[in-house]
Design an enzyme around this catalytic site. Structure first.
Site, mmCIF file in Angstrom:
data_model
loop_
_atom_site.group_PDB
_atom_site.id
_atom_site.type_symbol
_atom_site.label_atom_id
_atom_site.label_comp_id
_atom_site.label_asym_id
_atom_site.label_seq_id
_atom_site.Cartn_x
_atom_site.Cartn_y
_atom_site.Cartn_z
ATOM 1 N N HIS A 137 4.198 25.682 3.052
ATOM 2 C CA HIS A 137 3.755 25.753 4.452
ATOM 3 C C HIS A 137 2.461 26.575 4.474
ATOM 4 O O HIS A 137 2.283 27.465 3.637
ATOM 5 C CB HIS A 137 4.866 26.467 5.240
ATOM 6 C CG HIS A 137 4.693 26.484 6.720
ATOM 7 N ND1 HIS A 137 3.840 27.344 7.359
ATOM 8 C CD2 HIS A 137 5.289 25.767 7.701
ATOM 9 C CE1 HIS A 137 3.918 27.158 8.669
ATOM 10 N NE2 HIS A 137 4.795 26.202 8.904
ATOM 11 N N ASP A 167 9.983 32.190 0.432
ATOM 12 C CA ASP A 167 9.894 31.798 1.827
ATOM 13 C C ASP A 167 11.197 31.056 2.148
ATOM 14 O O ASP A 167 11.375 29.900 1.767
ATOM 15 C CB ASP A 167 8.666 30.896 2.019
ATOM 16 C CG ASP A 167 8.583 30.318 3.424
ATOM 17 O OD1 ASP A 167 9.550 30.470 4.184
ATOM 18 O OD2 ASP A 167 7.548 29.690 3.737
ATOM 19 N N GLN A 183 13.415 27.846 5.800
ATOM 20 C CA GLN A 183 14.238 26.639 5.959
ATOM 21 C C GLN A 183 15.546 26.743 5.174
ATOM 22 O O GLN A 183 16.280 25.756 5.078
ATOM 23 C CB GLN A 183 13.448 25.394 5.491
ATOM 24 C CG GLN A 183 12.165 25.142 6.239
ATOM 25 C CD GLN A 183 12.384 24.753 7.714
ATOM 26 O OE1 GLN A 183 13.493 24.471 8.139
ATOM 27 N NE2 GLN A 183 11.309 24.763 8.473
ATOM 28 N N LYS A 225 14.476 29.872 13.942
ATOM 29 C CA LYS A 225 14.946 28.668 13.230
ATOM 30 C C LYS A 225 16.438 28.744 12.933
ATOM 31 O O LYS A 225 16.991 27.896 12.251
ATOM 32 C CB LYS A 225 14.166 28.484 11.921
ATOM 33 C CG LYS A 225 12.682 28.154 12.134
ATOM 34 C CD LYS A 225 12.010 27.856 10.828
ATOM 35 C CE LYS A 225 10.499 27.938 10.905
ATOM 36 N NZ LYS A 225 9.884 26.821 11.624
ATOM 37 N N CYS A 265 2.191 21.591 9.266
ATOM 38 C CA CYS A 265 1.621 22.813 8.662
ATOM 39 C C CYS A 265 1.682 22.755 7.136
ATOM 40 O O CYS A 265 1.912 23.790 6.485
ATOM 41 C CB CYS A 265 2.319 24.074 9.159
ATOM 42 S SG CYS A 265 2.139 24.343 10.910
HETATM 43 N N1 PLP Z 1 7.558 28.653 6.049
HETATM 44 C C1 PLP Z 1 8.244 27.530 6.252
HETATM 45 C C2 PLP Z 1 8.858 26.817 5.085
HETATM 46 C C3 PLP Z 1 8.373 27.012 7.535
HETATM 47 O O1 PLP Z 1 9.035 25.872 7.747
HETATM 48 C C4 PLP Z 1 7.776 27.714 8.631
HETATM 49 C C5 PLP Z 1 7.838 27.185 9.988
HETATM 50 O O2 PLP Z 1 7.914 25.997 10.212
HETATM 51 C C6 PLP Z 1 7.093 28.906 8.356
HETATM 52 C C7 PLP Z 1 7.008 29.334 7.055
HETATM 53 C C8 PLP Z 1 6.465 29.706 9.444
HETATM 54 O O3 PLP Z 1 7.445 30.247 10.266
HETATM 55 P P1 PLP Z 1 7.054 31.038 11.593
HETATM 56 O O4 PLP Z 1 6.149 30.121 12.380
HETATM 57 O O5 PLP Z 1 8.360 31.262 12.281
HETATM 58 O O6 PLP Z 1 6.370 32.279 11.202
#
Ligand code: PLP
Length: 417
Positions: free
Chosen positions: A131, A208, A211, A234, A373
């Site tokens: 992401h 990270d 998900q 999430k 993203c």
């Molecule tokens: N990393 C992953 C794998 C994600 O799916 C997301 C959000 O879709 C993020 C990071 C970013 O999360 P946030 O927008 O809650 O900071």
């Protein structure tokens, strides 16, 4: 990889009643099918009530007051931290830092640990499926320090090419930062193996888990990562709250990220002395009520059981793969169903993802369309955009069938059948 236990006993209808928004009817006739859970999930009544109850009865600033209400709100905020610690299986509360979300958590690591430890010529190893929030903070670190960002390649099926570790992981690698589950492909990555190899090469590991944490019991000990990050919104919690888990001795040695109130022991005109963990990384008034809401969301998930939720999502994913194959003219992104979480991204021959999402919306189905993203990942897969359906505990098999019906309609409109 996940196994699919018997899910005959899991009935999403029982939980749907807890989510007021799921009774929405669109266009005056079709019930909402909310399949955009990888972007953000909905909140059950229990979480909404916790927010209202806190504002109505327990709200004041935390850690500051010498008054009854402030004690109440501080207790609830710290109970939420303890809840997160226990949920993750972390050893101490000092290892749980509240942030605004995954993005802020990764920025905190890249700024605090990165500026402290990384020099020109050092390397940060990411993967091609990250992401943007696990790419851009490292690129910014590279701009500041001159370090080099390298990427573990992925296969056409959307899995990390582990053999590339042999050449890409070297004594120059200072950090390996990867997603546990791809937000586009749904791929479940072999975090444990990558951590073991990274540590053997002397590198740290950031996972990270945006998900992953909402959908599985996180094997914190087996992962053995140095940092794990995720977002409350999430996993049925409010937006504006996230978590950075870090090994205590590492967090302890790292310099503060932001400066201000709460993160100090004392301040003079000449300088400051930082507070102990976790306050050192929580400058200013934190997201008090969202943190309390996250604690309630965790209780809700625990009552149902993450294994049952995960198995239910597997069933939905399996059926979604079948339905999309039956529709025809659909390219599924990512690996086979047994190797992925409840995220199904696809491209329809000759029809743009935004058109797909628009027709699905007409059928009351909320999905995401675009690059999610993850622009470098889409470039690697040689597709400009995709449509993504992502599941959670309240989704039903009937909603998955509706995707098929809507896509047949779409093909008809575009004269593809
Ligand atoms: N990393 C992953 C794998 C994600 O799916 C997301 C959000 O879709 C993020 C990071 C970013 O999360 P946030 O927008 O809650 O900071």
């Amino acid at each position: 990889m996940t196994t699919v236990p018997d899910v005959a006993t899991f009935d999403p209808e029982i939980y749907r009643a807890d989510f007021p928004i799921l009774s929405t009817v669109l266009h005056g006739r079709v019930p909402l099918a909310y399949l955009d859970n990888a972007a953000t999930t909905q909140r059950p009544r229990q979480v909404i009530d916790a927010l209202v109850n806190t504002y109505e009865k327990h709200y004041a600033n935390v850690h500051r007051g010498i008054h009854w209400l402030s004690d109440q709100s501080t207790d609830l905020y710290e109970e939420a931290r303890e809840n997160v610690r226990d949920f993750l299986g972390a050893e101490t509360r000092e290892e749980i830092i509240f942030t605004r979300g995954t993005t802020e958590s990764i920025n905190l690591i890249a700024r605090s640990w990165g500026d402290w430890q990384v020099r020109e010529g050092d390397e940060i190893l990411l993967t091609e499926m990250e992401h943007h929030s696990n790419i851009v903070p490292w690129q910014q670190l590279s701009q500041r320090t001159g370090c080099r960002i390298r990427f573990l390649p992925i296969t056409d099926e959307g899995e990390i090419e582990l053999s590339a570790l042999d050449t890409l992981l070297t004594e120059r690698t200072k950090m390996v930062s990867l997603t546990a589950v791809s937000n586009v492909l749904g791929t479940v990555n072999p975090v444990e193996e990558i951590t073991r190899r990274a540590h053997a090469a002397g590198a740290l590991v950031t996972v990270d888990a945006a998900q992953a944490v909402p959908h599985q019991t996180v094997p914190l000990r087996e992962w053995d990562a140095d940092f794990v990050v995720f977002s409350g919104h999430k996993m049925l919690g409010p937006s504006g709250i996230g978590v950075l888990y870090g090994r205590a001795e590492l967090l302890d040695a790292m310099p503060p990220f932001m400066g201000g109130g709460s993160m100090i022991q004392r301040v003079t005109l000449e300088g400051y002395e930082p507070a102990d963990l976790p306050a050192k990384f929580e400058a200013g008034t934190p997201s008090i009520v969202p943190a309390i809401g996250l604690g309630t969301a965790i209780n809700y998930l625990r009552n149902i059981g993450l294994e049952a939720i995960q198995a239910h999502e597997q069933r939905l994913t399996q059926r979604a793969h079948e339905v999309l194959a039956e529709v025809g003219g659909v390219q599924l992104l990512g690996p086979a169903q047994e190797k992925k979480a409840g995220i199904v991204s696809f491209v329809m021959d000759g029809i743009h993802a935004h058109d797909v999402a628009q027709i699905l919306d007409r059928h009351g189905i909320a999905v995401r369309a675009g690059h999610h993203c993850a622009m470098p990942l889409h470039k690697r897969l040689r597709v400009s955009a995709s449509t993504r359906a992502s599941f959670y505990l309240y989704n039903t098999l009937e909603e998955v069938e509706r995707i098929g019906e809507a896509l047949h309609d779409l093909k008809h409109i575009f004269r593809r059948e």
